[in-house]
Design a protein around this motif. Structure first.
Motif, mmCIF file in Angstrom:
data_model
loop_
_atom_site.group_PDB
_atom_site.id
_atom_site.type_symbol
_atom_site.label_atom_id
_atom_site.label_comp_id
_atom_site.label_asym_id
_atom_site.label_seq_id
_atom_site.Cartn_x
_atom_site.Cartn_y
_atom_site.Cartn_z
ATOM 1 N N ASP A 163 29.253 32.666 39.656
ATOM 2 C CA ASP A 163 30.081 34.023 40.114
ATOM 3 C C ASP A 163 31.274 34.566 38.943
ATOM 4 O O ASP A 163 31.833 33.461 38.344
ATOM 5 C CB ASP A 163 30.780 33.632 41.182
ATOM 6 C CG ASP A 163 31.447 34.975 41.967
ATOM 7 O OD1 ASP A 163 31.505 36.099 41.089
ATOM 8 O OD2 ASP A 163 31.939 35.049 43.092
ATOM 9 N N SER A 164 31.355 35.688 38.637
ATOM 10 C CA SER A 164 32.272 36.163 37.447
ATOM 11 C C SER A 164 33.628 35.894 38.010
ATOM 12 O O SER A 164 34.428 36.041 36.824
ATOM 13 C CB SER A 164 32.136 37.631 37.307
ATOM 14 O OG SER A 164 32.437 38.236 38.390
ATOM 15 N N ARG A 210 37.551 38.895 41.107
ATOM 16 C CA ARG A 210 37.140 40.143 41.452
ATOM 17 C C ARG A 210 38.309 40.748 42.471
ATOM 18 O O ARG A 210 38.614 41.849 42.582
ATOM 19 C CB ARG A 210 35.861 40.087 42.264
ATOM 20 C CG ARG A 210 35.732 39.051 43.493
ATOM 21 C CD ARG A 210 34.587 39.111 44.170
ATOM 22 N NE ARG A 210 33.426 38.187 43.136
ATOM 23 C CZ ARG A 210 32.255 38.035 43.632
ATOM 24 N NH1 ARG A 210 31.919 38.362 44.857
ATOM 25 N NH2 ARG A 210 31.402 37.243 42.888
ATOM 26 N N GLU A 211 38.932 39.866 43.330
ATOM 27 C CA GLU A 211 39.894 40.530 44.351
ATOM 28 C C GLU A 211 41.126 40.835 43.492
ATOM 29 O O GLU A 211 41.556 41.871 43.781
ATOM 30 C CB GLU A 211 40.483 39.103 45.280
ATOM 31 C CG GLU A 211 39.465 38.913 46.336
ATOM 32 C CD GLU A 211 38.216 38.140 46.119
ATOM 33 O OE1 GLU A 211 37.259 38.663 46.720
ATOM 34 O OE2 GLU A 211 37.993 37.397 45.123
ATOM 35 N N LEU A 212 41.616 40.247 42.315
ATOM 36 C CA LEU A 212 42.685 40.674 41.691
ATOM 37 C C LEU A 212 42.280 42.061 40.890
ATOM 38 O O LEU A 212 43.013 42.999 40.788
ATOM 39 C CB LEU A 212 43.103 39.623 40.513
ATOM 40 C CG LEU A 212 44.395 40.164 39.612
ATOM 41 C CD1 LEU A 212 45.682 40.557 40.495
ATOM 42 C CD2 LEU A 212 44.633 38.915 38.760
ATOM 43 N N ALA A 213 41.148 41.848 40.433
ATOM 44 C CA ALA A 213 40.442 43.248 39.774
ATOM 45 C C ALA A 213 40.656 44.207 40.807
ATOM 46 O O ALA A 213 41.013 45.432 40.355
ATOM 47 C CB ALA A 213 39.273 43.046 39.253
ATOM 48 N N TYR A 215 32.917 43.938 38.237
ATOM 49 C CA TYR A 215 32.976 42.532 38.862
ATOM 50 C C TYR A 215 31.839 42.079 39.364
ATOM 51 O O TYR A 215 31.005 42.821 39.590
ATOM 52 C CB TYR A 215 34.204 42.670 39.962
ATOM 53 C CG TYR A 215 33.675 43.317 41.131
ATOM 54 C CD1 TYR A 215 33.316 42.914 41.922
ATOM 55 C CD2 TYR A 215 34.462 44.751 41.038
ATOM 56 C CE1 TYR A 215 32.847 43.947 43.108
ATOM 57 C CE2 TYR A 215 34.080 45.721 42.060
ATOM 58 C CZ TYR A 215 33.430 45.216 43.047
ATOM 59 O OH TYR A 215 33.038 46.135 44.110
ATOM 60 N N GLY A 216 31.621 40.755 39.294
ATOM 61 C CA GLY A 216 30.274 40.017 39.787
ATOM 62 C C GLY A 216 30.178 40.225 41.249
ATOM 63 O O GLY A 216 31.059 40.309 41.846
#
Length: 666
Positions: A6-7, A341-344, A365-366
């Protein structure tokens, strides 16, 4: 079916994509059930949601439904290609095969290999099969070396302006070594590559970075007034990160009001007023003059201090202030890299709050819809917020050109390094112009972050809000509870049963399996909750956060994927069910509550296996003027004594204490 890391680095995502193998390689188009989960139960079961096939821009809408692409599997054609060229058709992580399917409306399945050749089955209409076969033939045809062309300067090297690749005259860069063997003259070749790179940068349009006009009130602040202000605002310290150089401008004074920073940008001020802010936060007051002037900056501050707005508003002005009109630029202007991804997504939510001259952004995001992200980029965006893995994916597939990024932000740089993203960061910044402006934010200042700054920043100014020592926010009451491992669940459920209706809590677990177990067990007990960890699909992860923000549920069971970038303003409690592996994560977990001037409580379950963290935890508690239990001090002393014994004896003996029935540590 392929499993890709996962990214956001937190877990494995299941991707419907082909994988090259020695024999059987297939593409799965099966749909999966994806609903919104509450405490382990799935809402909307039976609704098929397929990540590979999505609705596409209106064409063929009669045969494509969002989440379920239907194709005629009776109309097929089998072709054969050389096995050593299958990778060209598949692409990295299946990216090329997905592009082929999207561009042609066909379905491609990699089949059996006989060793030297591999079968590929094509599904779809006759026209779709014809298109995809033609594209595959182009991919696998023998690639001839480019014909050398004489350039205007009579160099023998042909340099591609689109990439960093240089076609060279082989003989010009060969030499005989001391043994008379012909080898590559690396010094000469590297010099040629450096020259080609420099010529490439010189062809790019110039970058404007200075947009700051200092307010007279700010200019007239005396050094003593500046020092008093910085001391009163969390003891801000500002200095050049590395050696002072002659000719560098002095560090600008802080601004006290929004108007002093953005007096020339009334539209920015209007957007700030819409958000209801009264005055800048300390990091914003000092960062805005630095960034608006065009300097590189490192912001060291704890979570929840306003770092996002500190780098975002100057980015908007930077985008609009470039000499090349936005519609004529070859790619986006601003890149914001985030570890998870949550922060992005959190940053993206902040970006879209501020409407400024039609500036557009995209979050890459992935786990998100890759094709949808590609389409958004293709339509034209100014700001890219991305996780390192997905950014490199789209850059390598040539869906995104990174060369024109002139304002780069590395947000939560320490977290990105902790998660092992340094190679991806290097790839992301390799092709970015060297005269860019670079911003780095971090909650800590480890050696890895310092190394990153030395490599990618030019004469940066460092702004430290508070001490450089690791510290938790002071608005949180930190409590320690000593329990045996087998008693943790009972203690947790006892806490939950006594929660008030208006309280919200995040329960942090060390493993995804633990988070799944607790969320499922709570659901069985009839307690509504949500779960957030790497094994959950992206749609469910977003739903979990949405439910917490809306107040639909007030319990979130999570791994450290939620320790940064999650802003739930009314969160009252953080529970460390498992103590984190690194003390830095403890600080970030605690920082999820007590935000925006509110208070919170952090409760940590400590078992005998956590004794290695006792000494570091004591420092955190003492710095925040929290009570240090005697039992914790005894744990630290025993661990220190054990290490001394081990060093002295060279043995492997391990001693661990415990608690007696009265709760005393022995």
């Amino acid at each position: 079916m392929e499993e890709n890391w996962d990214s956001d680095g937190e877990g494995w995502d299941t991707v419907q994509a082909p994988v090259a193998a020695s024999h059987n390689v297939g593409v799965s188009g099966s749909s999966t059930n994806r609903g919104r989960t509450r405490g382990g139960y799935t809402r909307g079961q039976g609704q098929h949601y397929n990540t590979t096939w999505r609705a596409r821009g209106g064409h063929h809408s009669e045969s494509r439904n969002r989440g379920n692409f239907r194709y005629d599997n009776t109309n097929r054609k089998v072709i054969t290609i050389s096995s050593n060229k299958v990778g060209r058709v598949i692409g990295k992580g299946g990216s090329k095969i997905r592009d082929l399917e999207y561009e042609t409306d066909a379905k491609v399945k990699i089949g059996d290999s006989s060793g030297y050749s591999t079968e590929i089955t094509l599904f779809g209409t006759n026209d779709a099969i014809s298109k995809v076969e033609s594209l595959i033939n182009e991919l696998v045809e023998e690639r001839k070396p480019p014909t050398p062309k004489e350039n205007p300067n009579n160099h023998k090297n042909a340099v591609s302006t689109a990439t960093n690749e240089v076609s060279i005259d082989r003989n010009e860069y060969m030499m005989l070594n001391e043994n008379g063997v012909e080898v590559i003259d690396w010094d000469k070749l590297n010099a040629a590559c450096d020259k080609a790179q420099k010529e490439k940068w010189e062809r790019l349009p110039k970058v404007n970075k200075n947009f700051y006009r200092e307010d007279p009130t700010v200019s007239n602040m005396t050094p003593a007034e500046v020092s008093r202000w910085r001391l009163a605002n969390n003891d801000i310290k500002v200095n050049r990160t590395f050696e002072e150089k002659e000719g560098l401008p002095p560090i600008p004074n802080p601004v006290i009001t929004f108007e002093q920073a953005f007096q020339d940008y009334p539209e920015i001020l209007k957007e700030i007023y819409k958000q209801g802010f009264k005055q800048p936060s300390p990091i914003q007051s000092q960062a805005w003059p630095i960034l608006l002037r065009g300097d590189d900056m490192i912001g060291i501050a704890q979570t929840g201090t306003g770092k996002t707005l500190a780098f975002l508003l100057p980015a908007l002005i930077h985008i609009d202030g470039q000499p090349t009109p936005r519609e004529e630029r070859e790619g986006p202007t601003v890149l914001i890299l985030a570890p998870t991804r949550e922060l992005a997504l959190q940053i993206h939510k902040e970006v879209i709050k501020y409407e400024y001259r039609g500036i557009k952004s995209v979050c890459l995001y992935g786990g998100g819809d890759r094709r949808e992200q590609i389409d958004t980029v293709a339509k034209g965006v100014d700001i890219v917020i991305a996780t390192p893995g997905r950014l490199n994916d789209l850059t390598k597939a040539e869906h995104l050109n990174a060369i024109n990024f002139s304002y780069i932000v590395l947000d939560e740089a320490d977290r990105m390094l902790d998660m092992g993203f340094e190679p991806q960061i290097k790839k992301s910044l390799f092709d970015v112009r060297p005269d860019r402006q670079t911003v780095m934010t971090s909650a800590t200042w480890p050696s890895g972050v310092r190394r990153l700054a030395q490599t990618y920043m030019k004469d940066p100014i460092q702004v430290n809000v508070g001490s450089l020592d690791l510290a938790a926010v002071h608005t949180v009451t930190q409590k320690i509870m000593f329990v045996e491992e087998d008693d943790k669940e009972h203690t947790l459920y006892e806490f939950i049963e006594n929660m008030n209706k208006d309280e919200k809590v995040i329960i942090f677990c060390g493993k995804k399996a633990t988070a799944r177990h607790i969320s499922t067990d709570l659901a069985v007990k009839g307690i509504e909750c949500q779960a957030l960890h790497g094994d959950r699909d992206q749609i469910d992860r977003e739903a979990a956060l949405e439910d917490m923000l809306e107040g639909t549920v007030n319990i979130l069971v999570a791994t450290d994927v939620a320790s940064r970038g999650i802003d739930i303003k009314d969160l009252t409690h953080v529970i460390n069910f498992d103590f984190p592996r690194q003390i830095e994560e403890y600080v970030h977990r605690v920082g999820r509550t007590g935000r925006a001037g509110k208070t919170g409580i952090a409760l940590s379950f400590i078992t005998r296996s956590d004794w290695a963290h006792a000494s570091e935890l004591i420092k955190i508690l003492q710095e925040a003027n929290q009570d240090v239990p005697d039992e914790l001090q005894k744990m630290a002393d025993r661990f220190s004594a054990m290490k001394l014994r081990k060093d002295r004896d060279g043995g492997e003996k391990r001693g661990r204490g415990g608690w007696n029935r009265r709760g005393a540590y022995y």
